[in-house]
Motif scaffolding. Structure first.
Motif, short mmCIF file in Angstrom:
data_model
loop_
_atom_site.label_atom_id
_atom_site.label_comp_id
_atom_site.label_asym_id
_atom_site.label_seq_id
_atom_site.Cartn_x
_atom_site.Cartn_y
_atom_site.Cartn_z
N VAL A 1 0.87 -1.18 0.00
CA VAL A 1 0.00 0.00 0.00
C VAL A 1 0.91 1.23 0.00
O VAL A 1 1.56 1.51 1.01
N PRO A 2 1.01 1.97 -1.11
CA PRO A 2 2.03 3.02 -1.21
C PRO A 2 1.86 4.17 -0.24
O PRO A 2 2.83 4.88 0.05
N PHE A 3 0.66 4.38 0.27
CA PHE A 3 0.49 5.42 1.28
C PHE A 3 1.35 5.13 2.51
O PHE A 3 1.84 6.04 3.17
N MET A 4 1.53 3.83 2.79
CA MET A 4 2.33 3.41 3.94
C MET A 4 3.64 2.74 3.56
O MET A 4 4.56 2.67 4.36
N GLN A 5 3.72 2.22 2.32
CA GLN A 5 4.88 1.42 1.92
C GLN A 5 5.48 1.91 0.60
O GLN A 5 5.77 1.13 -0.29
N ALA A 6 5.66 3.21 0.48
CA ALA A 6 6.17 3.78 -0.77
C ALA A 6 7.54 3.23 -1.13
O ALA A 6 7.85 3.02 -2.31
N ASP A 7 8.38 2.99 -0.13
CA ASP A 7 9.72 2.47 -0.41
C ASP A 7 9.67 1.11 -1.08
O ASP A 7 10.50 0.81 -1.95
N GLU A 8 8.70 0.29 -0.69
CA GLU A 8 8.56 -1.03 -1.30
C GLU A 8 8.28 -0.92 -2.79
O GLU A 8 8.90 -1.60 -3.61
N LEU A 9 7.37 -0.04 -3.17
CA LEU A 9 7.05 0.15 -4.58
C LEU A 9 8.24 0.73 -5.33
O LEU A 9 8.59 0.27 -6.42
N ARG A 10 8.88 1.75 -4.76
CA ARG A 10 10.00 2.41 -5.42
C ARG A 10 11.17 1.46 -5.63
O ARG A 10 11.72 1.36 -6.74
N ASP A 11 11.55 0.74 -4.59
CA ASP A 11 12.72 -0.13 -4.68
C ASP A 11 12.49 -1.30 -5.63
O ASP A 11 13.38 -1.64 -6.43
N THR A 12 11.32 -1.92 -5.55
CA THR A 12 11.09 -3.07 -6.42
C THR A 12 10.95 -2.65 -7.88
O THR A 12 11.35 -3.40 -8.79
N ASN A 13 10.42 -1.46 -8.13
CA ASN A 13 10.33 -0.99 -9.51
C ASN A 13 11.72 -0.80 -10.10
O ASN A 13 11.97 -1.14 -11.27
N LEU A 14 12.65 -0.24 -9.33
CA LEU A 14 14.02 -0.06 -9.82
C LEU A 14 14.68 -1.40 -10.10
O LEU A 14 15.42 -1.54 -11.09
N ARG A 15 14.39 -2.39 -9.28
CA ARG A 15 14.98 -3.71 -9.51
C ARG A 15 14.39 -4.38 -10.75
O ARG A 15 15.11 -4.98 -11.55
N ARG A 16 13.08 -4.28 -10.92
CA ARG A 16 12.46 -4.86 -12.11
C ARG A 16 12.97 -4.20 -13.39
O ARG A 16 13.13 -4.86 -14.42
N ALA A 17 13.22 -2.91 -13.32
CA ALA A 17 13.62 -2.16 -14.51
C ALA A 17 14.97 -2.62 -15.07
O ALA A 17 15.27 -2.35 -16.24
N LYS A 18 15.75 -3.31 -14.29
CA LYS A 18 17.04 -3.80 -14.78
C LYS A 18 16.89 -5.02 -15.68
O LYS A 18 17.83 -5.39 -16.39
N SER A 19 15.71 -5.63 -15.68
CA SER A 19 15.49 -6.84 -16.47
C SER A 19 14.35 -6.74 -17.47
O SER A 19 14.22 -7.62 -18.32
N PHE A 20 13.51 -5.69 -17.36
CA PHE A 20 12.33 -5.58 -18.22
C PHE A 20 12.27 -4.21 -18.89
O PHE A 20 12.62 -3.19 -18.29
N ALA A 21 11.78 -4.21 -20.14
CA ALA A 21 11.69 -2.97 -20.90
C ALA A 21 10.62 -2.03 -20.36
O ALA A 21 10.76 -0.80 -20.44
N ASP A 22 9.56 -2.57 -19.82
CA ASP A 22 8.44 -1.76 -19.37
C ASP A 22 8.09 -2.11 -17.94
O ASP A 22 7.74 -3.26 -17.64
N THR A 23 8.20 -1.14 -17.04
CA THR A 23 7.79 -1.36 -15.65
C THR A 23 6.84 -0.26 -15.23
O THR A 23 6.99 0.89 -15.60
N TRP A 24 5.86 -0.64 -14.43
CA TRP A 24 4.87 0.30 -13.96
C TRP A 24 4.13 -0.36 -12.79
O TRP A 24 4.65 -1.31 -12.19
N ALA A 25 2.96 0.12 -12.48
CA ALA A 25 2.12 -0.50 -11.46
C ALA A 25 0.67 -0.20 -11.78
O ALA A 25 0.38 0.73 -12.54
N TYR A 26 -0.22 -0.97 -11.22
CA TYR A 26 -1.64 -0.68 -11.32
C TYR A 26 -2.24 -0.89 -9.94
O TYR A 26 -1.58 -1.42 -9.03
#
Length: 288
Positions: A195-220
């Motif tokens: 839940v980004p209101f409480m866990q913004a770091d989780e979303l931010r950090d995992t997105n950066l990690r995914r971006a090293k292996s995938f062309a398109d990263t986002w969230a819904y």
């Protein structure tokens, strides 16, 4: 055991929620975590892992539908699906609702979660456990992803706990790199990102990690009442950026072809498309 007590969720030290317990059904310490299942007045039966709510009978459909139907219909031709975690069986059930799916492999590290879900939450997994297209493995998802043949799956769905304890290894750069390897040319992976209101770091950090292996990263996003703090984010990583650019008409046609039209309580083609349009307080955590 009949009781009339309260259970306090322990996810956040400074904020939380509690449930009135009408009957405790199970309390087990497995090799990996503490598991509790109980009946509540407000949410039906509830499962906690290490004191954190994982699923409730009343609103499980929101999370399960969005975690499953969005990636499968965005892909449009997924035949082989890998599920990591999701020991309650709800994701497996929704995956197998798609007539286009030929094989669904589910890997859950804790066999006690599966056992207790079958016994006390049978409606969540339903008949998925015995579907001939399903292969259920009690084992380490990290090892499975590391050794699976390249290009062997079209979609990977990760339904794990938060990146603490047993779920931590499912949020690493190594895991995402191996997931990219085992996915087909237009493959994609989704996973819960808190839940980004409480866990913004989780979303931010995992997105950066995914971006090293995938062309398109986002969230819904999905609004799951039990996951307190507003929208729950579901992380998205795809080899082809076009997979999240479809309009509602295309998604509706795919849902009809897959046989899930009219079978959902939260997901719709319009919600599918709209879920990727994020408020700034969430999207600001997705810069690469």
């Amino acid at each position: 055991m009949t009781t009339d007590s309260w259970v306090n969720e322990t996810l956040y030290a400074e904020w939380g929620q509690r449930f009135r317990v009408t009957r405790e059904l199970a309390r087990v310490k497995s090799d990996f975590q503490d598991i509790m299942v109980f009946e509540s007045e407000s949410h039906g039966r509830v499962m906690l892992l290490d004191g954190v709510v994982q699923i409730t009978e009343r609103d499980e459909f929101v999370y399960q539908e969005m975690l499953t139907h969005v990636p499968l219909l965005a892909h449009g031709a997924a035949k082989r699906v890998l599920i990591i975690g999701a020991g309650d069986g709800g994701v497996l059930k929704r995956v197998l609702q798609h007539s286009t799916v030929e094989k669904a492999v589910k890997v859950e590290i804790d066999g006690e979660v599966i056992r207790l879900s079958k016994e006390f939450l049978p409606g969540i997994g339903g008949d998925a456990w015995t579907d001939p297209r399903a292969e259920v493995i009690v084992g380490d998802g990290i090892d499975y992803v590391r050794t699976a043949p390249a290009g062997s799956f079209d979609v990977v769905i990760v339904d794990s706990t938060d990146p603490i304890g047993v779920g931590e290894v499912l949020f690493t750069e190594e895991f995402y790199a191996n997931a990219a390897r085992l996915l087909s040319d237009k493959g994609l992976i989704v996973n819960q990102c808190g839940v980004p209101f409480m866990q913004a770091d989780e979303l931010r950090d995992t997105n950066l990690r995914r971006a090293k292996s995938f062309a398109d990263t986002w969230a819904y996003v999905a609004a799951v009442p039990t996951y307190v703090g507003g929208f729950m984010t579901l992380g998205w990583a795809a080899k082809d950026a076009a997979l999240r650019q479809h309009d509602a008409a295309t998604i509706r046609a795919r849902a009809e072809a897959a046989g899930i039209a009219g079978k959902t309580r939260y997901w719709t083609p319009e919600i599918h498309v709209g879920a990727f349009h994020l408020p700034p307080y969430i999207s600001e955590n997705l810069s690469r």
